[in-house]
Write a protein that holds these residues in place. Structure first.
Motif, mmCIF file in Angstrom:
data_model
loop_
_atom_site.group_PDB
_atom_site.id
_atom_site.type_symbol
_atom_site.label_atom_id
_atom_site.label_comp_id
_atom_site.label_asym_id
_atom_site.label_seq_id
_atom_site.Cartn_x
_atom_site.Cartn_y
_atom_site.Cartn_z
ATOM 1 N N PRO A 303 -0.813 -9.884 -2.179
ATOM 2 C CA PRO A 303 -1.090 -11.019 -1.294
ATOM 3 C C PRO A 303 -0.168 -10.975 -0.080
ATOM 4 O O PRO A 303 1.011 -11.290 -0.169
ATOM 5 C CB PRO A 303 -0.806 -12.236 -2.183
ATOM 6 C CG PRO A 303 0.140 -11.739 -3.226
ATOM 7 C CD PRO A 303 -0.140 -10.282 -3.416
ATOM 8 N N LYS A 304 -0.710 -10.591 1.048
ATOM 9 C CA LYS A 304 0.117 -10.360 2.230
ATOM 10 C C LYS A 304 0.844 -11.615 2.683
ATOM 11 O O LYS A 304 2.006 -11.562 3.095
ATOM 12 C CB LYS A 304 -0.753 -9.787 3.352
ATOM 13 C CG LYS A 304 -1.284 -8.394 3.052
ATOM 14 C CD LYS A 304 -2.077 -7.838 4.224
ATOM 15 C CE LYS A 304 -2.582 -6.435 3.911
ATOM 16 N NZ LYS A 304 -3.369 -5.869 5.037
ATOM 17 N N LEU A 305 0.169 -12.767 2.608
ATOM 18 C CA LEU A 305 0.819 -13.997 3.035
ATOM 19 C C LEU A 305 1.989 -14.326 2.117
ATOM 20 O O LEU A 305 3.080 -14.686 2.576
ATOM 21 C CB LEU A 305 -0.182 -15.146 3.060
ATOM 22 C CG LEU A 305 0.383 -16.512 3.469
ATOM 23 C CD1 LEU A 305 0.998 -16.446 4.873
ATOM 24 C CD2 LEU A 305 -0.705 -17.587 3.399
ATOM 25 N N SER A 306 1.777 -14.201 0.796
ATOM 26 C CA SER A 306 2.850 -14.500 -0.155
ATOM 27 C C SER A 306 4.031 -13.567 0.057
ATOM 28 O O SER A 306 5.191 -13.989 0.017
ATOM 29 C CB SER A 306 2.333 -14.373 -1.586
ATOM 30 O OG SER A 306 1.325 -15.328 -1.836
ATOM 31 N N ARG A 307 3.728 -12.288 0.267
ATOM 32 C CA ARG A 307 4.806 -11.334 0.514
ATOM 33 C C ARG A 307 5.567 -11.698 1.797
ATOM 34 O O ARG A 307 6.797 -11.662 1.842
ATOM 35 C CB ARG A 307 4.266 -9.910 0.601
ATOM 36 C CG ARG A 307 5.344 -8.895 0.946
ATOM 37 C CD ARG A 307 4.829 -7.462 1.076
ATOM 38 N NE ARG A 307 5.867 -6.636 1.667
ATOM 39 C CZ ARG A 307 6.881 -6.098 1.009
ATOM 40 N NH1 ARG A 307 6.985 -6.286 -0.299
ATOM 41 N NH2 ARG A 307 7.794 -5.362 1.633
ATOM 42 N N ALA A 308 4.821 -12.046 2.844
ATOM 43 C CA ALA A 308 5.463 -12.380 4.118
ATOM 44 C C ALA A 308 6.369 -13.592 3.963
ATOM 45 O O ALA A 308 7.493 -13.619 4.493
ATOM 46 C CB ALA A 308 4.405 -12.629 5.184
ATOM 47 N N ILE A 309 5.917 -14.602 3.226
ATOM 48 C CA ILE A 309 6.732 -15.799 3.016
ATOM 49 C C ILE A 309 7.991 -15.443 2.238
ATOM 50 O O ILE A 309 9.095 -15.898 2.555
ATOM 51 C CB ILE A 309 5.913 -16.878 2.284
ATOM 52 C CG1 ILE A 309 4.811 -17.408 3.206
ATOM 53 C CG2 ILE A 309 6.808 -18.014 1.809
ATOM 54 C CD1 ILE A 309 3.815 -18.303 2.512
ATOM 55 N N PHE A 310 7.826 -14.601 1.208
ATOM 56 C CA PHE A 310 8.982 -14.221 0.395
ATOM 57 C C PHE A 310 9.989 -13.427 1.210
ATOM 58 O O PHE A 310 11.183 -13.743 1.239
ATOM 59 C CB PHE A 310 8.516 -13.403 -0.816
ATOM 60 C CG PHE A 310 9.629 -13.041 -1.754
ATOM 61 C CD1 PHE A 310 10.009 -13.909 -2.759
ATOM 62 C CD2 PHE A 310 10.299 -11.830 -1.638
ATOM 63 C CE1 PHE A 310 11.042 -13.582 -3.626
ATOM 64 C CE2 PHE A 310 11.332 -11.493 -2.485
ATOM 65 C CZ PHE A 310 11.703 -12.373 -3.483
ATOM 66 N N ARG A 311 9.521 -12.377 1.908
ATOM 67 C CA ARG A 311 10.452 -11.520 2.645
ATOM 68 C C ARG A 311 11.058 -12.255 3.846
ATOM 69 O O ARG A 311 12.176 -11.942 4.265
ATOM 70 C CB ARG A 311 9.764 -10.246 3.122
ATOM 71 C CG ARG A 311 9.238 -9.306 2.046
ATOM 72 C CD ARG A 311 10.189 -8.959 0.933
ATOM 73 N NE ARG A 311 11.545 -8.601 1.315
ATOM 74 C CZ ARG A 311 12.479 -8.235 0.429
ATOM 75 N NH1 ARG A 311 12.187 -8.222 -0.867
ATOM 76 N NH2 ARG A 311 13.694 -7.913 0.831
ATOM 77 N N LEU A 350 5.712 -5.637 -5.862
ATOM 78 C CA LEU A 350 4.831 -6.500 -5.088
ATOM 79 C C LEU A 350 5.544 -7.135 -3.903
ATOM 80 O O LEU A 350 5.011 -7.200 -2.797
ATOM 81 C CB LEU A 350 4.265 -7.592 -5.996
ATOM 82 C CG LEU A 350 3.038 -8.353 -5.514
ATOM 83 C CD1 LEU A 350 1.840 -7.432 -5.383
ATOM 84 C CD2 LEU A 350 2.717 -9.495 -6.461
ATOM 85 N N PHE A 351 6.776 -7.593 -4.145
ATOM 86 C CA PHE A 351 7.534 -8.255 -3.088
ATOM 87 C C PHE A 351 8.780 -7.459 -2.709
ATOM 88 O O PHE A 351 9.732 -7.998 -2.149
ATOM 89 C CB PHE A 351 7.935 -9.662 -3.528
ATOM 90 C CG PHE A 351 6.759 -10.556 -3.814
ATOM 91 C CD1 PHE A 351 6.030 -11.112 -2.776
ATOM 92 C CD2 PHE A 351 6.366 -10.828 -5.111
ATOM 93 C CE1 PHE A 351 4.935 -11.931 -3.024
ATOM 94 C CE2 PHE A 351 5.277 -11.647 -5.372
ATOM 95 C CZ PHE A 351 4.556 -12.195 -4.323
#
Length: 497
Positions: A303-311, A350-351
């Motif tokens: 999930p690109k959005l979830s990854r972006a929020i995490f990173r 994933l992240f």
């Protein structure tokens, strides 16, 4: 084990018995490092590394397992004899090398790559699977899913080998459950003298206890019989609480009579404004009528959005505040049902960090349940004082381990898993070591322990306090392996030869 229904897993690799040096070492290293999003400036080809990317280790070469226990033993016996005779250096056993402190590496020694040991056979009548030690959970889950089954205990991600999971005695998001050691019915092990030994709770039980959570120091796990459980669709429920009240709230929702949660975990706040002071507890309860049914298995996705929020939360106070608001207030409103298999069918990377100047480092502390709040208060002060960048904090329910010799859960505990961002520099390593020693001291002060697959920053005194059975464990290791055929970074750091 005569199966009523069988589902063989196609071998993903041909038998590769024999020795590899130079180019093959480079191939093995680059294959794994590429899967882990390693920095562009990877170590030279004669080195291997682990998930920390901080342990470039020169090795003599790689010995590949074969596709069966017998052919693997045949391929390895000549080397085992040479090592025992002092004509070759010791060897370490590896799967995907997810440990972070050299537990699957031995400097200037050989490395056994167990990944070609593939295969899954399922005995549905007795709820047992026989699985090759090099098989990953990613390969196991689809086989079980087609039979309406799921792993009983595994990590929260799927890209670890079975042999590696047993060697670290893993645990996961399962509630009211001991580590994976409690699900093992039988093991086949290649010992230092070249014998294939079957061991279990009543057969060669001393060896069995030491192999589970033994970090490959007693031999090469070839295959294992593990318990499995029915798959089911699960309803997720969310409860927000203060960390001070975590134990009581968790007990009410997960452990009290009449509760139906089969899996549960907590997330603690990484918002600097209330660091580790607030928690969201997620419980997963089976939806009636779905247990044991064949459910669709979703393909792992990123999930690109979830990854972006995490990173984006790395070194970013606002990013951490945003993440905690989303986890606490938004996710509970947008999350639907999920099957047991889908929950675990995700890769660990994933992240993962992909910047060459940074790396992600895991810690885990096992804290007596009623003292979790006391430990988190101490941890909050240590993290703030050292300026460490905490990215994630998850709480898991781990019940007392009565089976493995080097048990980290010596009573019912909460496992507090923390992920930190670290600079890839001598300063970053120095600061991480100092913080780790302080966190370990805080865990010991409340009667807890720490997990051994991560960076080897504990002092020997701290190790012995957290694991009072360590000296006995080492003595037993050399009783079974008097010539020190199997070694790794963990033993090299803490054993007194």
């Amino acid at each position: 084990m005569p199966p009523r229904r069988r589902r063989p897993l196609a071998h993903g690799m041909a038998a590769l018995g024999g020795l590899a040096v130079g180019g093959l070492v480079a191939t093995a290293a680059q294959r794994w490092l590429g899967a882990g999003n390693a920095a562009p400036d990877s170590p030279p080809s004669e080195f291997l590394n682990d998930a920390s990317t901080l342990n470039p280790t020169r090795v003599r070469g790689v010995v590949f397992a074969s596709s069966s226990p017998e052919s693997t033993a045949d391929a390895l016996r000549p080397l085992l004899r040479r090592v025992a005779g002092g004509d070759d250096p010791a060897l370490a056993v590896s799967g995907v090398r997810h440990s972070m402190g050299g537990q699957s590496l031995h400097a200037d020694g050989w490395v056994v790559d167990a990944q070609p040991l593939k295969g899954v056979v399922v005995d549905t009548e007795n709820s047992v699977m026989r699985v090759g030690a090099g098989t990953t959970w990613r390969e196991v889950i689809p086989v079980l899913n087609e039979l309406g089954l799921a792993p009983h205990v595994m990590q929260s991600n799927h890209d670890f080998t079975i042999g590696g999971s047993l060697s670290v005695n893993c645990h996961g998001l399962h509630a009211n459950t001991a580590p994976i050691s409690g699900t093992v019915r039988r093991l086949r092990l290649l010992t230092a003298n070249g014998d294939i030994v079957t061991c279990g709770p009543t057969e060669n039980s001393d060896l069995f206890r030491h192999v589970l959570g033994g970090y490959g120091l007693f031999g090469v796990v070839l295959e294992a019989d593990l318990g499995v459980v029915p798959n089911a669709l699960h309803e997720r429920r969310f409860t927000t609480t203060r960390t001070e009240d975590y134990c009581d709230v968790f007990t009410e929702h997960v452990c009290a009579p009449g509760t139906d949660a089969e899996m549960a975990y907590g997330r603690l706040s990484v918002d600097p404004g209330n660091l580790l002071e607030e928690a969201v507890i997620t419980t997963l309860s089976p939806v009636p009528g779905t247990r044991g049914t064949v459910l669709p298995l979703g393909a792992p996705s990123v999930p690109k959005l979830s990854r972006a929020i995490f990173r984006n939360s790395v070194d970013n106070e606002f990013g951490k505040k945003l993440r905690w608001w989303l986890e606490r207030d938004v996710v509970p409103l947008t999350t639907g049902h999920i099957s047991r298999n889908d929950l675990f069918n995700e890769p660990a990377r994933l992240f993962a960090n992909a910047k060459s100047s940074k790396t992600d480092i895991l810690h885990e502390y096992f804290i007596p349940r009623v003292r979790l709040a006391e430990f988190t208060r101490a941890a909050r002060g240590i993290i703030k004082r050292t300026g460490a960048d905490l990215l994630n904090a998850t709480v898991r329910d781990v019940r007392r381990d009565e089976r493995s010799a080097l048990a980290y859960a010596q009573q019912d505990v909460f496992g507090l898993v923390m992920l930190f961002d670290q600079d890839r520099s001598s300063t970053g390593e120095r600061d991480m070591r100092r913080m780790t020693e302080s966190l370990i001291e805080a865990a010991i002060a409340v009667g807890g322990s720490f997990y051994l697959p991560y960076r080897l920053h504990a002092t020997l005194d701290q190790l012995v306090k957290a694991y009072p059975m360590w000296e006995s464990f080492v003595e037993t290791k050399f009783r079974h392996d008097p010539h020190g055929v199997f070694r790794n970074g963990l033993l090299d750091t803490y054993a007194q030869d």
